[in-house]
Write a protein that holds these residues in place. Sequence first.
Motif, PDB file in Angstrom:
ATOM      1  N   ALA A  70      59.179  92.553 101.393  1.00  0.00           N
ATOM      2  CA  ALA A  70      60.510  92.927 100.915  1.00  0.00           C
ATOM      3  C   ALA A  70      61.352  93.493 102.051  1.00  0.00           C
ATOM      4  CB  ALA A  70      60.397  93.929  99.777  1.00  0.00           C
ATOM      5  N   ARG A  71      60.745  94.313 102.906  1.00  0.00           N
ATOM      6  CA  ARG A  71      61.470  94.882 104.044  1.00  0.00           C
ATOM      7  C   ARG A  71      61.920  93.787 105.004  1.00  0.00           C
ATOM      8  NH1 ARG A  71      61.100  95.910 109.135  1.00  0.00           N
ATOM      9  NH2 ARG A  71      58.978  95.161 109.361  1.00  0.00           N
ATOM     10  N   LEU A  72      61.037  92.844 105.288  1.00  0.00           N
ATOM     11  CA  LEU A  72      61.372  91.753 106.195  1.00  0.00           C
ATOM     12  C   LEU A  72      62.464  90.854 105.620  1.00  0.00           C
ATOM     13  CD1 LEU A  72      57.803  90.846 107.482  1.00  0.00           C
ATOM     14  CD2 LEU A  72      59.657  91.894 108.802  1.00  0.00           C
ATOM     15  N   ARG A  73      62.426  90.619 104.304  1.00  0.00           N
ATOM     16  CA  ARG A  73      63.473  89.819 103.663  1.00  0.00           C
ATOM     17  C   ARG A  73      64.829  90.511 103.764  1.00  0.00           C
ATOM     18  NH1 ARG A  73      60.102  87.653  98.450  1.00  0.00           N
ATOM     19  NH2 ARG A  73      59.151  85.899  99.543  1.00  0.00           N
ATOM     20  N   ARG A  74      64.849  91.832 103.558  1.00  0.00           N
ATOM     21  CA  ARG A  74      66.097  92.589 103.705  1.00  0.00           C
ATOM     22  C   ARG A  74      66.619  92.492 105.138  1.00  0.00           C
ATOM     23  NH1 ARG A  74      63.482  96.415 100.740  1.00  0.00           N
ATOM     24  NH2 ARG A  74      63.028  97.631 102.587  1.00  0.00           N
ATOM     25  N   GLU A  75      65.699  92.635 106.101  1.00  0.00           N
ATOM     26  CA  GLU A  75      66.088  92.561 107.508  1.00  0.00           C
ATOM     27  C   GLU A  75      66.638  91.179 107.851  1.00  0.00           C
ATOM     28  OE1 GLU A  75      63.876  92.904 111.819  1.00  0.00           O
ATOM     29  OE2 GLU A  75      63.125  94.138 110.179  1.00  0.00           O
ATOM     30  N   LEU A  76      66.000  90.127 107.334  1.00  0.00           N
ATOM     31  CA  LEU A  76      66.461  88.761 107.579  1.00  0.00           C
ATOM     32  C   LEU A  76      67.837  88.539 106.957  1.00  0.00           C
ATOM     33  CD1 LEU A  76      65.972  85.886 108.608  1.00  0.00           C
ATOM     34  CD2 LEU A  76      64.769  85.415 106.465  1.00  0.00           C
ATOM     35  N   ARG A  77      68.042  89.029 105.741  1.00  0.00           N
ATOM     36  CA  ARG A  77      69.336  88.902 105.067  1.00  0.00           C
ATOM     37  C   ARG A  77      70.430  89.606 105.868  1.00  0.00           C
ATOM     38  NH1 ARG A  77      69.006  92.242 100.516  1.00  0.00           N
ATOM     39  NH2 ARG A  77      69.923  93.776 101.904  1.00  0.00           N
ATOM     40  N   ASP A  78      70.136  90.808 106.338  1.00  0.00           N
ATOM     41  CA  ASP A  78      71.121  91.561 107.126  1.00  0.00           C
ATOM     42  C   ASP A  78      71.440  90.855 108.432  1.00  0.00           C
ATOM     43  OD1 ASP A  78      71.094  93.432 105.101  1.00  0.00           O
ATOM     44  OD2 ASP A  78      69.855  94.885 106.205  1.00  0.00           O
ATOM     45  N   THR A  79      70.427  90.284 109.058  1.00  0.00           N
ATOM     46  CA  THR A  79      70.626  89.565 110.323  1.00  0.00           C
ATOM     47  C   THR A  79      71.476  88.321 110.102  1.00  0.00           C
ATOM     48  OG1 THR A  79      68.495  90.377 111.126  1.00  0.00           O
ATOM     49  CG2 THR A  79      69.429  88.491 112.275  1.00  0.00           C
ATOM     50  N   ARG A  80      71.211  87.606 109.022  1.00  0.00           N
ATOM     51  CA  ARG A  80      72.013  86.415 108.714  1.00  0.00           C
ATOM     52  C   ARG A  80      73.465  86.792 108.438  1.00  0.00           C
ATOM     53  NH1 ARG A  80      67.815  83.110 104.812  1.00  0.00           N
ATOM     54  NH2 ARG A  80      66.618  82.159 106.498  1.00  0.00           N
ATOM     55  N   ASP A  81      73.671  87.883 107.719  1.00  0.00           N
ATOM     56  CA  ASP A  81      75.036  88.344 107.450  1.00  0.00           C
ATOM     57  C   ASP A  81      75.758  88.677 108.759  1.00  0.00           C
ATOM     58  OD1 ASP A  81      74.594  88.052 104.749  1.00  0.00           O
ATOM     59  OD2 ASP A  81      74.296  90.195 104.367  1.00  0.00           O
ATOM     60  N   ALA A  82      75.086  89.345 109.667  1.00  0.00           N
ATOM     61  CA  ALA A  82      75.682  89.695 110.956  1.00  0.00           C
ATOM     62  C   ALA A  82      76.001  88.435 111.755  1.00  0.00           C
ATOM     63  CB  ALA A  82      74.748  90.611 111.746  1.00  0.00           C
ATOM     64  N   LEU A  83      75.108  87.454 111.715  1.00  0.00           N
ATOM     65  CA  LEU A  83      75.331  86.201 112.438  1.00  0.00           C
ATOM     66  C   LEU A  83      76.534  85.452 111.867  1.00  0.00           C
ATOM     67  CD1 LEU A  83      74.385  84.198 114.590  1.00  0.00           C
ATOM     68  CD2 LEU A  83      72.840  83.221 112.883  1.00  0.00           C
TER      69      LEU A  83
END
Length: 95
Positions: A70-83
């Motif tokens: 769950a933590r990694l999915r949140r981090e991936l989502r945040d990274t995609r949003d920033a990109l």
Amino acid sequence: MATQYTEDFKKDAVRYWKEHQELGIAKCAKNLGIGKSTLSSWGKAYAENDGTVPARGRGNFESDEAKEIARLRRELRDTRDALDLLKKAIGILGK
């Protein structure tokens, strides 16, 4: 945000309900400041787990692996949003 209750509080709440059957579940839950369905689910867990009410902790994850996923999915989502935001900025500045 949901209130987190300790295992001891849950066990005490179920015992209170069992000792005061004459009040009924709704009145017992109101006296304890919790919901009727919450007390009911704790009572069911208490019966199924030999007198304990499991407290999984914050997030209600089944295991440490599920919590990490769950933590990694949140981090991936945040990274995609920033990109995506950076791509839009480059598109605006590139014109």
